[in-house]
Scaffold this motif. Structure first.
Motif, PDB file in Angstrom:
ATOM      1  N   ARG A   1      41.720  -4.029   8.658  1.00  0.00           N
ATOM      2  CA  ARG A   1      41.291  -5.185   7.859  1.00  0.00           C
ATOM      3  C   ARG A   1      41.852  -5.021   6.445  1.00  0.00           C
ATOM      4  O   ARG A   1      41.480  -4.096   5.728  1.00  0.00           O
ATOM      5  CB  ARG A   1      39.761  -5.291   7.834  1.00  0.00           C
ATOM      6  CG  ARG A   1      39.164  -5.507   9.213  1.00  0.00           C
ATOM      7  CD  ARG A   1      37.661  -5.644   9.176  1.00  0.00           C
ATOM      8  NE  ARG A   1      37.223  -6.825   8.454  1.00  0.00           N
ATOM      9  CZ  ARG A   1      35.954  -7.195   8.294  1.00  0.00           C
ATOM     10  NH1 ARG A   1      34.998  -6.450   8.840  1.00  0.00           N
ATOM     11  NH2 ARG A   1      35.644  -8.272   7.617  1.00  0.00           N
TER      12      ARG A   1
ATOM     13  N   HIS B   1      31.475   1.451  12.930  1.00  0.00           N
ATOM     14  CA  HIS B   1      32.208   0.425  13.663  1.00  0.00           C
ATOM     15  C   HIS B   1      31.635  -0.944  13.310  1.00  0.00           C
ATOM     16  O   HIS B   1      30.805  -1.076  12.387  1.00  0.00           O
ATOM     17  CB  HIS B   1      32.142   0.692  15.164  1.00  0.00           C
ATOM     18  CG  HIS B   1      30.758   1.039  15.641  1.00  0.00           C
ATOM     19  ND1 HIS B   1      29.795   0.087  15.874  1.00  0.00           N
ATOM     20  CD2 HIS B   1      30.176   2.248  15.882  1.00  0.00           C
ATOM     21  CE1 HIS B   1      28.681   0.666  16.260  1.00  0.00           C
ATOM     22  NE2 HIS B   1      28.882   1.992  16.285  1.00  0.00           N
ATOM     23  N   SER B   2      32.058  -1.961  14.041  1.00  0.00           N
ATOM     24  CA  SER B   2      31.696  -3.336  13.683  1.00  0.00           C
ATOM     25  C   SER B   2      30.202  -3.616  13.792  1.00  0.00           C
ATOM     26  O   SER B   2      29.699  -4.557  13.175  1.00  0.00           O
ATOM     27  CB  SER B   2      32.464  -4.331  14.571  1.00  0.00           C
ATOM     28  OG  SER B   2      32.179  -4.111  15.947  1.00  0.00           O
ATOM     29  N   LYS B   3      29.465  -2.813  14.551  1.00  0.00           N
ATOM     30  CA  LYS B   3      28.030  -3.031  14.711  1.00  0.00           C
ATOM     31  C   LYS B   3      27.191  -2.117  13.803  1.00  0.00           C
ATOM     32  O   LYS B   3      25.958  -2.143  13.863  1.00  0.00           O
ATOM     33  CB  LYS B   3      27.613  -2.806  16.178  1.00  0.00           C
ATOM     34  CG  LYS B   3      28.310  -3.725  17.164  1.00  0.00           C
ATOM     35  CD  LYS B   3      27.894  -5.173  16.944  1.00  0.00           C
ATOM     36  CE  LYS B   3      28.392  -6.077  18.062  1.00  0.00           C
ATOM     37  NZ  LYS B   3      29.851  -6.207  18.124  1.00  0.00           N
TER      38      LYS B   3
ATOM     39  N   ILE C   1      40.411   0.489  10.517  1.00  0.00           N
ATOM     40  CA  ILE C   1      39.796  -0.704  11.089  1.00  0.00           C
ATOM     41  C   ILE C   1      40.727  -1.913  11.138  1.00  0.00           C
ATOM     42  O   ILE C   1      40.413  -2.915  11.769  1.00  0.00           O
ATOM     43  CB  ILE C   1      38.510  -1.098  10.315  1.00  0.00           C
ATOM     44  CG1 ILE C   1      38.799  -1.271   8.824  1.00  0.00           C
ATOM     45  CG2 ILE C   1      37.420  -0.073  10.547  1.00  0.00           C
ATOM     46  CD1 ILE C   1      37.630  -1.810   8.024  1.00  0.00           C
TER      47      ILE C   1
END
Length: 282
Positions: free
Chosen positions: A210, A188-190, A208
């Motif tokens: 993007r 994920h983003s982290k 995601i």
């Protein structure tokens, strides 16, 4: 590089439904029916609704869209939703989310009849997915499994990396893959050192949102790449999360966008409606 197109998968699902539909329709005294509930006019909702209804009708079933303005009150929406929820002629309900902020989405989801919850949103179906019991999984997550199985891609013992942890794709898909004995990592983003993790994957699944984020630097040679993303690039063209041209030089198999997971998702939705109607007869 093998292209994993969704049309062949959706055609196979449709053929199976049409083969079994006659007896079910006779016993019900009607065609199985899907109700799509939508608030507002978001382009992505309108597109999915159009494709879903076309697929349902293509397979010989019925579908209708029940629509509300973006500013509908919680009281008005709840009463109408309850009526659909209790309508015995409706076998499946698809609630287009997110709902507008004035509506209590969590409460409404908790009220969906789990037997009609063909997109696996209700707590009952979410729990069923977690515990591995018979339930409806979210259609997009299930579509990934259907596509992999159709193309005879082995999952047992394979290392699978999922990009995205949404309740619609990433989380339920991880449960479905675990039930197939895959080893699953959800990023994920982290997530730190993302490329290091994704380059371990035998199967990389991106959800995601993007545009063309995944390049060949993110995959190992001969990896299988499943692109769940639906995005619009800077030129207004539809594209996925994966840079298809770049990754195709390194991957052994990939799904295109459009034409990959999308057609399978609406086919799975239709399959769930048929299964929900079948359950009514048990």
């Amino acid at each position: 590089m093998r292209e994993l197109t969704g049309r062949a998968v959706s055609d196979a699902i449709g053929a199976e439904i049409r083969e079994k539909l006659g007896p079910v329709e006779s016993m019900l005294g009607r065609k199985p029916k899907l109700a799509i509930i939508r608030c507002g006019e978001r382009p992505e909702d309108l597109s999915y609704e159009k494709n879903a209804l076309r697929r349902i009708r293509e397979y010989g079933m019925e579908g209708e869209a029940i629509t509300f303005p973006e500013d509908v009150s919680d009281n008005v929406f709840q009463r109408a939703f309850n009526a659909v929820n209790e309508d015995k002629s409706v076998d499946g309900i698809l609630l287009m989310r997110p709902l507008p902020p004035q509506l209590n989405e969590g409460f409404i989801i908790s009220c969906i009849d789990s037997e009609k919850d063909v997109d696996g949103a209700s707590p009952v179906n979410a729990a069923g997915l977690y515990f591995g019991s018979d339930c409806f999984a979210p259609c997009t997550a299930q579509a990934v499994i259907e596509l992999l199985k159709y193309y005879h891609i082995e999952l047992s013992g394979k290392e699978v990396v999922i990009l995205g942890r949404s309740s619609v794709v990433g989380k339920p898909l991880s449960m479905l893959l675990l039930s197939e004995d895959a080893t699953v990592t959800v990023c994920h983003s982290k997530t730190r050192d993302l490329q290091k993790i994704t380059k371990r994957a035998d199967i990389l699944i991106s959800a995601i949102g993007r545009p063309r984020f995944i390049t060949s630097d993110y995959i190992k040679r001969s990896a299988i790449v499943i692109d769940v993303g639906i995005n619009t690039d800077k030129d207004g063209r539809l594209c996925g999360d994966v840079d298809y041209d770049d990754c195709s030089l390194k991957a052994s198999a990939m799904t295109p966008v459009p034409g990959g997971i999308g057609p399978v998702t609406t086919a799975v939705l239709a399959k769930h409606v048929f299964e929900a109607a079948n359950r009514d007869l048990l």
